[in-house]
Design a protein around this motif. Structure first.
Motif, PDB file in Angstrom:
ATOM      1  N   SER A   1       8.067  -4.718 -12.201  1.00 24.95           N
ATOM      2  CA  SER A   1       7.533  -4.507 -13.997  1.00 24.95           C
ATOM      3  C   SER A   1       8.907  -5.469 -14.814  1.00 24.95           C
TER       4      SER A   1
ATOM      5  N   ASN B   1       8.249  -2.035 -20.081  1.00 24.20           N
ATOM      6  CA  ASN B   1       6.678  -1.551 -20.017  1.00 24.20           C
ATOM      7  C   ASN B   1       5.752  -0.111 -19.500  1.00 24.20           C
ATOM      8  N   GLY B   2       6.560   0.005 -17.739  1.00 27.16           N
ATOM      9  CA  GLY B   2       5.749   0.744 -17.205  1.00 27.16           C
ATOM     10  C   GLY B   2       4.790  -0.294 -16.554  1.00 27.16           C
ATOM     11  N   GLU B   3       4.562  -1.137 -16.846  1.00 24.22           N
ATOM     12  CA  GLU B   3       3.510  -2.808 -16.028  1.00 24.22           C
ATOM     13  C   GLU B   3       3.461  -3.568 -14.784  1.00 24.22           C
ATOM     14  N   ALA B   4       2.851  -3.434 -13.889  1.00 28.32           N
ATOM     15  CA  ALA B   4       2.755  -4.727 -13.408  1.00 28.32           C
ATOM     16  C   ALA B   4       1.950  -6.047 -14.016  1.00 28.32           C
ATOM     17  N   GLN B   5       2.957  -6.678 -15.220  1.00 30.16           N
ATOM     18  CA  GLN B   5       2.636  -7.923 -14.590  1.00 30.16           C
ATOM     19  C   GLN B   5       2.381  -9.102 -14.418  1.00 30.16           C
ATOM     20  N   TYR B   6       2.595  -8.651 -12.870  1.00 29.05           N
ATOM     21  CA  TYR B   6       1.879 -10.101 -12.076  1.00 29.05           C
ATOM     22  C   TYR B   6       1.012  -9.484 -11.678  1.00 29.05           C
TER      23      TYR B   6
ATOM     24  N   GLU C   1       3.300  -8.191  -6.776  1.00 26.77           N
ATOM     25  CA  GLU C   1       3.072  -6.594  -7.451  1.00 26.77           C
ATOM     26  C   GLU C   1       4.706  -5.724  -7.784  1.00 26.77           C
TER      27      GLU C   1
END
Length: 126
Positions: free
Chosen positions: A117, A120-125, A114
């Protein structure tokens, strides 16, 4: 997922820096099961005095060409995989650049999934 920082003495040509990055990436792919195109590297050169690497720590004789490689990656790989990675990098740099194996310092920094990133400001995992 790995993020690689490579620090080396100033004055190496662009091809040298690129080859160091290639060797590290190829070793990650073959030994640490890193996905294709997962290549994020920062390669920095340092003037004399800007890269302090002890020349004899643990009885290993290092030269002025010594470099450091720090890899931040997901936690969980076995000691055997890590050892295979260290060997693949040292052997690859020796074979392709003539860099002495003694001059390759590697540090792995393991983090939870976690902590990434990729945009896109996302936590892809997470």
């Amino acid at each position: 997922m790995p993020f690689v920082r490579i620090d080396l003495p100033q004055g190496k040509p662009p091809e040298y820096r690129r080859t160091v990055g290639d060797v590290v990436y190829e070793a990650m792919r073959t030994t640490l099961n890193v996905p294709e195109n997962d290549r994020f590297q920062v390669i920095s050169e340092h003037a004399p005095g800007g890269l302090v690497i002890d020349p004899t720590y643990l009885g290993i004789e290092r030269s002025a060409d010594a470099l450091t490689i720090q890899v931040t990656l997901n936690a969980g790989r076995s000691v055997e995989l890590k050892k295979a990675f260290y060997r693949a990098v040292a052997d690859g740099l020796h074979a392709r650049l003539g860099l002495r194996r003694e001059d390759v310092f590697i540090s792995l920094v393991e983090v939870p999934k976690e902590n990434w990133s990729f945009g896109n400001g996302e936590a892809q995992y997470a």
